[in-house]
Design an enzyme around this catalytic site. Structure first.
Site, PDB file in Angstrom:
ATOM      1  N   SER A  55       5.821  -9.154 -12.970  1.00  0.00           N
ATOM      2  CA  SER A  55       4.785 -10.173 -12.800  1.00  0.00           C
ATOM      3  C   SER A  55       5.311 -11.512 -13.316  1.00  0.00           C
ATOM      4  O   SER A  55       6.535 -11.692 -13.438  1.00  0.00           O
ATOM      5  CB  SER A  55       3.515  -9.751 -13.538  1.00  0.00           C
ATOM      6  OG  SER A  55       2.445 -10.583 -13.189  1.00  0.00           O
ATOM      7  N   ASN A  56       4.442 -12.442 -13.602  1.00  0.00           N
ATOM      8  CA  ASN A  56       4.870 -13.743 -14.132  1.00  0.00           C
ATOM      9  C   ASN A  56       3.828 -14.260 -15.106  1.00  0.00           C
ATOM     10  O   ASN A  56       2.813 -13.609 -15.352  1.00  0.00           O
ATOM     11  CB  ASN A  56       5.123 -14.725 -12.981  1.00  0.00           C
ATOM     12  CG  ASN A  56       3.886 -14.900 -12.132  1.00  0.00           C
ATOM     13  OD1 ASN A  56       2.864 -15.372 -12.604  1.00  0.00           O
ATOM     14  ND2 ASN A  56       3.968 -14.491 -10.859  1.00  0.00           N
TER      15      ASN A  56
END
Ligand code: CTP
Length: 419
Positions: A212-213
């Protein structure tokens, strides 16, 4: 409420003044409010009375100035004043005032009123730069904002202490604009349907792990809230975030880039405009494991990744009449990369965002962005709250009107359900 003539004709405003040296500026603010034909009741804290006398405000407002919760007065002022008010404007608001409001402390008339009021509350803080930057003050400001208060951030410049920093009471016209939009919010998006994506996506490695980020979703949620307030019908397609859905906004939760892409494409025809504020993962594991990967299996030398679909690029191919807005999250050469993306993604407006700059980017409540549009216009905004950035983006979008061949403004069209 009839609002003809000057902008605040007929509106009842409570002007709260707290103990900052900027209290003297509240005198001029009061005069402006009176010139705008507002009916103003001034409420002063004990600290404010040390800087300016109640008599000054009494003469200029033509009304009794309340200073004491326990005033020998027939009415219960902490109930009656806010009940009649269209807005409470606190200018200047000290750090102490913000803290009391955030925590619900009610030890004087002004703070008690904040617990009884239903009307919009606008704080225009003024204090020393170090105080404004203090994490406690920032937290209180954020709490108030989250609960719907409007914060007119202080300006940068010389302070009473002799230092230079952010802490000066905002310019009078900015405070008045905030007040005006609070009492008569612009409905310039009424009848338009807006699709907004927000947050990160999560691409599974196995049933418990993902790529993810750092996106918090705050920018997309701020856009949704601002657009709703301006009258738009908003559908927010959100990756996983810790945020509360804004009031009146329908939220569709998704996890992966693929789910986000499908959700958005299937609603493209419904929308008049799409804002892709989500930080969509560019890559996903090629073959996510159906079982949890065990440590005992030893090191994972490679984790093959494949590109995800570029949702925005796909939208630009498929759109008929919709206005398309993208974000460019960059860490270097902001303008050059943003120009490139504006054209490569085929969008009408691109919001360029240096995610490494102080006060900008992921997780922050503020943002400093540059708007680049298809007509070649570039608008560099100062550091603003994400909510204010949202309003500026929505206003800029309307200057790109008519949206290319925009459908008739209407909210009657049924939203297509998910495919
Ligand atoms: N975007 C998208 N689909 C993707 C990746 C990004 O729709 N798979 C959108 C984002 O929502 C944003 C814009 O494209 O509005 C730009 O995203 P950004 O991450 O800045 O750029 P990328 O296209 O991912 O390019 P790069 O990572 O190489 O900078």
């Amino acid at each position: 409420m009839q609002n003809t003539g000057p902008a605040l004709t007929g509106f009842r405003i409570v002007l709260g003044v707290t103990g900052s040296i900027a209290a003297y500026k509240a005198v001029s603010l009061l005069r402006r409010l009176r010139q705008e034909s507002a009916h103003v009741n001034v409420v002063m804290t004990a600290g404010a009375c040390r800087f300016v006398t109640p008599l000054t405000f009494e003469v200029l407002s033509g009304a009794h100035v309340a200073t004491d919760l326990f005033e020998a007065h027939q009415e219960m002022l902490h109930l009656s004043l806010p009940e009649q008010a269209d807005a409470i404007l606190i200018a200047p608001a000290t750090a102490n005032c913000l803290a009391k409001a955030a925590l619900g402390l009610a030890d004087d008339l002004l703070s008690t009123m904040l617990l009884t009021t239903q009307c919009p509350v606008i704080f225009a803080p003024a204090m020393d730069g170090d105080m404004w930057r203090h994490p406690t003050v920032a937290e209180h400001v954020e709490t108030l904002r989250r609960r719907g208060a409007i914060i007119v951030a202080p300006d940068e410049g010389p302070l009473a202490s002799g230092r230079v920093g952010q802490g000066r009471l905002a310019e009078e016209h900015l405070i008045l604009e905030a007040l005006q939009s609070a009492v008569s919010p612009r409905r310039d998006w009424a009848g338009r349907r807006l699709l907004i994506s927000a947050g990160p996506t999560q691409e599974p490695i196995d049933p418990v792990r993902f790529i993810s980020n750092r996106s918090s979703g705050k920018m997309g949620y701020a856009l949704a809230e601002a657009a709703r307030k301006r009258g738009a019908e908003v559908l927010l397609v959100s990756g996983p975030t810790a945020l509360q859905p804004p009031a009146g906004v329908e939220v569709l939760s998704v996890e992966t880039a693929e789910e986000m892409g499908k959700a958005i494409q299937s609603r493209l025809a419904w929308s008049h405009a799409v804002i892709m504020a989500a930080a969509v993962a560019d890559f996903r594991p090629v073959r996510p494991s159906t079982q949890k990967l065990k440590k005992q299996q030893g090191p994972i030398a490679t984790l093959p990744l494949e590109p995800t679909e570029d949702i925005l690029r796909e939208l630009s191919k498929r759109r008929t009449t919709q206005l398309l807005v993208g974000f460019a999250a960059e860490t270097e050469d902001l303008l050059a990369h943003a120009q490139e993306k504006l054209h490569a993604k085929g969008v009408d407006l691109l919001i360029a965002n240096d995610v490494t700059a102080a006060g900008s980017g992921f997780g922050s409540d503020t943002n400093r962005v540059i708007l680049l549009d298809r007509t070649g216009r570039t608008e560099a905004l100062p550091l603003l709250s994400k909510r204010d950035v949202a309003d500026r983006i929505l206003a800029h979008m309307l200057t790109l009107q008519p949206m290319p061949g925009a459908p008739e403004k209407s909210s009657r069209t049924q939203r297509p359900r998910e495919e």
